[in-house]
Design an enzyme around this catalytic site. Structure first.
Site, PDB file in Angstrom:
ATOM      1  N   ARG A 166      10.048   4.186  19.077  1.00 38.86           N
ATOM      2  CA  ARG A 166       9.526   3.076  18.278  1.00 38.86           C
ATOM      3  C   ARG A 166      10.644   2.274  17.636  1.00 38.86           C
ATOM      4  O   ARG A 166      10.526   1.051  17.471  1.00 38.86           O
ATOM      5  CB  ARG A 166       8.594   3.612  17.185  1.00 38.86           C
ATOM      6  CG  ARG A 166       7.286   4.168  17.676  1.00 38.86           C
ATOM      7  CD  ARG A 166       6.472   4.753  16.519  1.00 38.86           C
ATOM      8  NE  ARG A 166       6.047   3.730  15.571  1.00 38.86           N
ATOM      9  CZ  ARG A 166       5.551   4.014  14.358  1.00 38.86           C
ATOM     10  NH1 ARG A 166       5.462   5.271  13.947  1.00 38.86           N
ATOM     11  NH2 ARG A 166       5.164   3.043  13.563  1.00 38.86           N
ATOM     12  N   GLU A 214      -2.840  10.425   3.290  1.00 38.86           N
ATOM     13  CA  GLU A 214      -3.991  10.620   4.167  1.00 38.86           C
ATOM     14  C   GLU A 214      -3.972  12.059   4.686  1.00 38.86           C
ATOM     15  O   GLU A 214      -2.983  12.483   5.291  1.00 38.86           O
ATOM     16  CB  GLU A 214      -3.981   9.644   5.339  1.00 38.86           C
ATOM     17  CG  GLU A 214      -4.225   8.206   4.931  1.00 38.86           C
ATOM     18  CD  GLU A 214      -4.229   7.256   6.112  1.00 38.86           C
ATOM     19  OE1 GLU A 214      -5.180   6.455   6.227  1.00 38.86           O
ATOM     20  OE2 GLU A 214      -3.275   7.319   6.919  1.00 38.86           O
ATOM     21  N   ASP A 251       3.761   1.013   9.401  1.00 36.11           N
ATOM     22  CA  ASP A 251       4.598   1.600  10.457  1.00 36.11           C
ATOM     23  C   ASP A 251       5.736   2.437   9.900  1.00 36.11           C
ATOM     24  O   ASP A 251       6.816   2.522  10.494  1.00 36.11           O
ATOM     25  CB  ASP A 251       5.165   0.509  11.374  1.00 36.11           C
ATOM     26  CG  ASP A 251       4.068  -0.292  12.069  1.00 36.11           C
ATOM     27  OD1 ASP A 251       3.003   0.293  12.343  1.00 36.11           O
ATOM     28  OD2 ASP A 251       4.279  -1.490  12.321  1.00 36.11           O
ATOM     29  N   ASP A 295     -11.486   8.711  16.080  1.00 33.61           N
ATOM     30  CA  ASP A 295     -10.818   7.990  17.161  1.00 33.61           C
ATOM     31  C   ASP A 295      -9.302   8.174  17.125  1.00 33.61           C
ATOM     32  O   ASP A 295      -8.606   7.842  18.089  1.00 33.61           O
ATOM     33  CB  ASP A 295     -11.170   6.506  17.123  1.00 33.61           C
ATOM     34  CG  ASP A 295     -10.827   5.849  15.793  1.00 33.61           C
ATOM     35  OD1 ASP A 295     -10.826   6.551  14.758  1.00 33.61           O
ATOM     36  OD2 ASP A 295     -10.567   4.630  15.786  1.00 33.61           O
ATOM     37  N   TRP A 296      -8.764   8.740  15.985  1.00 36.99           N
ATOM     38  CA  TRP A 296      -7.311   8.926  15.909  1.00 36.99           C
ATOM     39  C   TRP A 296      -6.856  10.100  15.050  1.00 36.99           C
ATOM     40  O   TRP A 296      -5.731  10.587  15.215  1.00 36.99           O
ATOM     41  CB  TRP A 296      -6.639   7.664  15.357  1.00 36.99           C
ATOM     42  CG  TRP A 296      -6.988   7.362  13.920  1.00 36.99           C
ATOM     43  CD1 TRP A 296      -8.028   6.615  13.467  1.00 36.99           C
ATOM     44  CD2 TRP A 296      -6.293   7.814  12.743  1.00 36.99           C
ATOM     45  NE1 TRP A 296      -8.039   6.559  12.098  1.00 36.99           N
ATOM     46  CE2 TRP A 296      -6.971   7.287  11.626  1.00 36.99           C
ATOM     47  CE3 TRP A 296      -5.167   8.598  12.534  1.00 36.99           C
ATOM     48  CZ2 TRP A 296      -6.561   7.534  10.310  1.00 36.99           C
ATOM     49  CZ3 TRP A 296      -4.753   8.837  11.220  1.00 36.99           C
ATOM     50  CH2 TRP A 296      -5.445   8.306  10.136  1.00 36.99           C
ATOM     51  N   GLU A 330       0.848  -1.198   0.000  1.00 37.28           N
ATOM     52  CA  GLU A 330       0.000   0.000   0.000  1.00 37.28           C
ATOM     53  C   GLU A 330       0.881   1.244   0.000  1.00 37.28           C
ATOM     54  O   GLU A 330       1.945   1.271   0.638  1.00 37.28           O
ATOM     55  CB  GLU A 330      -0.908  -0.009   1.227  1.00 37.28           C
ATOM     56  CG  GLU A 330      -1.973   1.066   1.248  1.00 37.28           C
ATOM     57  CD  GLU A 330      -3.006   0.818   2.350  1.00 37.28           C
ATOM     58  OE1 GLU A 330      -3.469  -0.335   2.469  1.00 37.28           O
ATOM     59  OE2 GLU A 330      -3.330   1.768   3.087  1.00 37.28           O
ATOM     60  N   GLY A 363      -4.644  12.816  17.823  1.00 32.99           N
ATOM     61  CA  GLY A 363      -4.683  11.480  18.400  1.00 32.99           C
ATOM     62  C   GLY A 363      -6.047  11.051  18.891  1.00 32.99           C
ATOM     63  O   GLY A 363      -6.162  10.149  19.723  1.00 32.99           O
ATOM     64  N   ASP A 382       0.244   5.349   0.654  1.00 31.78           N
ATOM     65  CA  ASP A 382      -0.828   6.180   1.217  1.00 31.78           C
ATOM     66  C   ASP A 382      -0.538   7.674   1.233  1.00 31.78           C
ATOM     67  O   ASP A 382       0.535   8.099   1.684  1.00 31.78           O
ATOM     68  CB  ASP A 382      -1.065   5.808   2.691  1.00 31.78           C
ATOM     69  CG  ASP A 382      -1.726   4.470   2.879  1.00 31.78           C
ATOM     70  OD1 ASP A 382      -2.223   3.912   1.905  1.00 31.78           O
ATOM     71  OD2 ASP A 382      -1.726   4.002   4.029  1.00 31.78           O
ATOM     72  N   THR A 392       1.822  10.320   5.164  1.00 26.87           N
ATOM     73  CA  THR A 392       2.136   9.317   4.144  1.00 26.87           C
ATOM     74  C   THR A 392       2.617   8.054   4.839  1.00 26.87           C
ATOM     75  O   THR A 392       3.138   8.088   5.952  1.00 26.87           O
ATOM     76  CB  THR A 392       3.219   9.818   3.169  1.00 26.87           C
ATOM     77  OG1 THR A 392       4.409  10.147   3.900  1.00 26.87           O
ATOM     78  CG2 THR A 392       2.730  11.036   2.401  1.00 26.87           C
ATOM     79  N   ASN A 393       2.438   6.937   4.138  1.00 27.90           N
ATOM     80  CA  ASN A 393       2.866   5.652   4.693  1.00 27.90           C
ATOM     81  C   ASN A 393       3.095   4.687   3.537  1.00 27.90           C
ATOM     82  O   ASN A 393       2.528   4.855   2.445  1.00 27.90           O
ATOM     83  CB  ASN A 393       1.807   5.099   5.655  1.00 27.90           C
ATOM     84  CG  ASN A 393       2.370   4.126   6.677  1.00 27.90           C
ATOM     85  OD1 ASN A 393       3.525   3.712   6.589  1.00 27.90           O
ATOM     86  ND2 ASN A 393       1.553   3.747   7.654  1.00 27.90           N
ATOM     87  N   GLU A 442       5.220   5.839   8.969  1.00 24.49           N
ATOM     88  CA  GLU A 442       4.499   7.099   8.837  1.00 24.49           C
ATOM     89  C   GLU A 442       5.444   8.306   8.802  1.00 24.49           C
ATOM     90  O   GLU A 442       6.443   8.352   9.512  1.00 24.49           O
ATOM     91  CB  GLU A 442       3.531   7.295  10.009  1.00 24.49           C
ATOM     92  CG  GLU A 442       2.456   6.229  10.135  1.00 24.49           C
ATOM     93  CD  GLU A 442       2.873   5.093  11.058  1.00 24.49           C
ATOM     94  OE1 GLU A 442       4.092   4.967  11.361  1.00 24.49           O
ATOM     95  OE2 GLU A 442       1.993   4.326  11.478  1.00 24.49           O
TER      96      GLU A 442
END
Length: 292
Positions: A278, A109, A132, A198-199, A105, A203, A107, A123-124, A134
């Protein structure tokens, strides 16, 4: 942000004059040429014979559409005018995705905001079902005031995300470093307007204000220049023969890297490559992508 936008336009024009092999201008077509609605058909309005459409989100549903074909590499773009006003909780998405559980994918968004706050573009890249990766930026213009062009250039060597032909991100093929890269799963192109309170905004702290509904985003252009393939295809049968597949598009040129550095230095608000919580160890692709 107005002066920054004018600067970006001027630099872009100079670069097109100074360098060979600029990106080809997208060919604008009607919606029905390349796309079809996928859900909540009554929340899509058509204008000017289908050359422009409007997606609508209310408390009952959002809506979306997808390409008729699947593509293995290419250049894909859309002119979009984002939801205006208080758009907190909404997401306008423009992305490519394959069709299986271990999907690939790519992205864009666009995360809605409270009135007066800037939009965030996330973007992702997903490979083998895992994302993961982002990155988030502010834009250097108000994307609700007019149409702007959002594009993906995807070939065997790199994925480039562009806004008005300004590179905002590059994801290089780093398979030699053990990093998966989308190369053998044809993808459809999708777009949708939906509720993600919700996000999406702070957040999930900022919820969608349904008293402001319906929320609308407008589209035109619908450009696709890709290697069309069945979902079972593992290679592009025109490999090496399309403009976006030539040597000059295997990497950004010096001026494009300069513009990308400008975006990163002035507008980046999150980059997974710099997130040591992360990723205590810097992901292998980040150095090659010049993210660090």
């Amino acid at each position: 942000m107005g002066n920054d936008y004018l600067w970006a336009v001027c630099i872009g024009m100079l670069i097109m004059v100074a360098n060979g092999a600029p990106l080809r201008k997208p060919v604008d077509v009607a919606f029905g040429r390349n796309y079809m609605p996928t859900w909540a058909f009554d929340h899509i309005k058509y204008f000017n014979g289908g050359s422009q459409i409007q997606l609508s989100l209310d408390k009952s549903t959002g809506t979306g559409f997808q390409s008729k074909g699947s593509y293995l590499f290419g250049h894909f773009s859309m002119h979009i005018k984002m939801v205006a006003g208080d758009s907190a909780g909404t997401v306008t998405a423009f992305y490519l995705s394959s069709q299986n559980s271990e999907h690939d994918e790519i992205d864009f968004e666009f995360l809605g905001n409270r009135s007066g706050q800037p939009y965030i573009l996330q973007t992702n890249v997903y490979t083998g079902g895992k994302g993961d990766k982002e990155q988030r930026i502010y834009l250097w213009f108000d994307p609700t005031q007019d149409f702007h062009t959002y594009s993906v250039l995807w070939n065997l060597y790199q994925i480039v995300f562009l806004v008005d032909d300004v590179p905002i991100r590059v994801f290089k093929n780093s398979k030699d470093l053990g990093v998966k890269f989308p190369f053998n799963q044809p993808m459809k192109i999708y777009s949708s307007l939906w509720n993600a309170d919700d996000w999406a905004t702070r957040g999930g702290l900022e919820k969608t204000d349904w008293s402001k509904a319906p929320f609308t985003a407008s589209y035109k252009g619908f450009h696709i220049d890709g290697c069309e393939a069945s979902v079972e295809a593992k290679f592009c049968n025109t490999q090496g023969r399309r403009w976006w597949d030539q040597k000059e598009f295997q990497d950004l040129d010096a001026s494009q890297w300069s513009r990308l550095r400008w975006v990163r230095s002035k507008y980046t608000i999150y980059n997974y490559c710099a997130d040591r919580v992360r990723y205590p160890v810097v992901p292998a692709e980040c150095k090659r992508d010049r993210d660090i």
